[in-house]
Enzyme design. Structure first.
Site, mmCIF file in Angstrom:
data_model
loop_
_atom_site.group_PDB
_atom_site.id
_atom_site.type_symbol
_atom_site.label_atom_id
_atom_site.label_comp_id
_atom_site.label_asym_id
_atom_site.label_seq_id
_atom_site.Cartn_x
_atom_site.Cartn_y
_atom_site.Cartn_z
ATOM 1 N N CYS A 147 86.084 122.746 129.380
ATOM 2 C CA CYS A 147 86.471 122.921 130.781
ATOM 3 C C CYS A 147 87.974 123.087 130.971
ATOM 4 O O CYS A 147 88.423 123.586 132.007
ATOM 5 C CB CYS A 147 85.970 121.755 131.618
ATOM 6 S SG CYS A 147 84.165 121.634 131.700
ATOM 7 N N HIS A 153 90.212 121.621 138.358
ATOM 8 C CA HIS A 153 88.926 121.938 137.752
ATOM 9 C C HIS A 153 87.838 121.385 138.658
ATOM 10 O O HIS A 153 87.875 120.222 139.053
ATOM 11 C CB HIS A 153 88.848 121.320 136.355
ATOM 12 C CG HIS A 153 87.483 121.378 135.755
ATOM 13 N ND1 HIS A 153 86.715 122.523 135.748
ATOM 14 C CD2 HIS A 153 86.731 120.416 135.140
ATOM 15 C CE1 HIS A 153 85.563 122.274 135.154
ATOM 16 N NE2 HIS A 153 85.547 121.007 134.785
ATOM 17 N N ASN A 176 80.235 123.294 138.639
ATOM 18 C CA ASN A 176 81.203 123.247 137.538
ATOM 19 C C ASN A 176 80.987 124.466 136.648
ATOM 20 O O ASN A 176 80.000 124.538 135.914
ATOM 21 C CB ASN A 176 81.009 121.949 136.753
ATOM 22 C CG ASN A 176 81.972 121.816 135.584
ATOM 23 O OD1 ASN A 176 82.672 122.759 135.219
ATOM 24 N ND2 ASN A 176 81.996 120.649 134.970
#
Length: 319
Positions: free
Chosen positions: A115, A246, A276
């Site tokens: 990520c 994020h 996500n």
């Protein structure tokens, strides 16, 4: 002094939407629970479409190139942050190079920081422009995590979506990227895994995550790194116009914003619509905010991300 400045942004998400109502029919969960715990209402998924990691990266790149108003022939490097490449090899970056018909005398490579992949890729590109004479670098964050989630695991399948985001970094005399900081701690490597590789294979690769532990570490490490990068840059919290985090969990984002003293209206949020999207989440959010007219040239942006590895990073920049 030469800076790396964002000249264009672009993104791509698959057409198919998987809503919380859809997930209620698949696993023991509810829209209310997902919204309260994570902040996701829907996510875009590849499913059975022809999209894949490479095609999404290419489409996002085309849009960034168009906004930057450059000839693709001037691109002198491609860096792709991804944890879900189509193949072990060739790299996604080389496949992007092929599909965009870019010249051959340039480097093209992938980096895997999960990520945090886009922030890692952005930091590398910044150094090549500052120190190695690169003029135009294509940086992409892309992931297809719905292809590795366990759709029977309600703790993880609710979180993720697919997508890609891209930026064109250009050498410029005006301030662009001011600083980047990257950290990692492999002692926590077992907290987020998808164990399917050359030496260890699952029959069907699935993402596994210890959510509570990851949540606590993310809040702590992201809080520390945003303080670190602001101090390193000689700025104050009040100098930050926008936080682009994020998009992993709304509660993690809110904790970071609170630490910075930023109101919600100065935080770019796409988690409700995208979920996500791993390495794609920051450039996806950036592209959405730029095209909506929220973020404007000259604004000071703080980017931060945290992912498997564990790896985390931050970037401070002037748009």
């Amino acid at each position: 002094m030469t800076y790396a400045r964002i000249q264009g942004v672009g993104s791509y998400i698959p057409q198919q939407i998987l809503s919380n109502a859809d997930l209620e029919k698949m696993v023991n969960t509810t829209d209310e629970w997902i919204m309260q715990r994570v902040g996701v209402r829907e996510r875009h998924v590849i499913a059975n479409s022809p999209d894949n990691t490479t095609t999404m990266a290419v489409d996002a790149a085309k849009r960034a190139i168009e906004m930057a108003e450059i000839d693709p022939a001037v691109i002198d490097m491609i860096i792709v942050g991804t944890a879900t490449a189509e193949y072990y090899f060739p790299s996604t970056a080389c496949l992007v190079q092929k599909h965009l018909n870019l010249r051959e005398d340039i480097p093209a490579f992938d980096i895997n920081a999960a990520c945090a992949g886009f922030v890692y890729a952005l930091s590398i590109a910044d150094q090549y422009i500052r120190n190695e004479g690169a003029k135009h670098i294509l940086v992409i964050g892309v992931d297809s995590l719905t292809k590795v989630v366990d759709w029977k695991d309600r703790s993880t399948c609710i979180l993720f979506g697919d997508g890609a985001g891209a930026v064109i970094l250009q050498a410029h005399k005006e301030p662009g990227i001011l600083n980047t900081i990257l950290h990692a701690n492999g002692d926590y490597s077992d907290l987020i895994t998808a164990k399917s590789g050359v030496w260890e294979r699952e029959s069907v690769p699935h993402l596994h995550m210890y959510g509570k532990e990851v949540f606590k570490l993310a809040v702590t490490k992201l809080g520390e790194i945003v303080d670190e990068i602001i101090e390193k840059s000689g700025l104050k919290q009040s100098d930050i116009d926008w936080l682009i985090p994020h998009q992993a969990n709304l509660r993690i984002i809110e904790a970071t914003a609170k630490r910075l003293g930023l109101p919600r209206e100065r935080v770019i949020l796409t988690i409700e619509q995208h979920g996500n999207t791993s390495a794609a989440s920051i450039p996806l959010a950036l592209d959405a905010a730029v095209r909506a007219g929220k973020i404007k040239r000259g604004d000071t942006l703080l980017l931060e991300a945290f992912g498997a590895g564990l790896a985390w990073g931050a970037a401070l920049l002037k748009l």
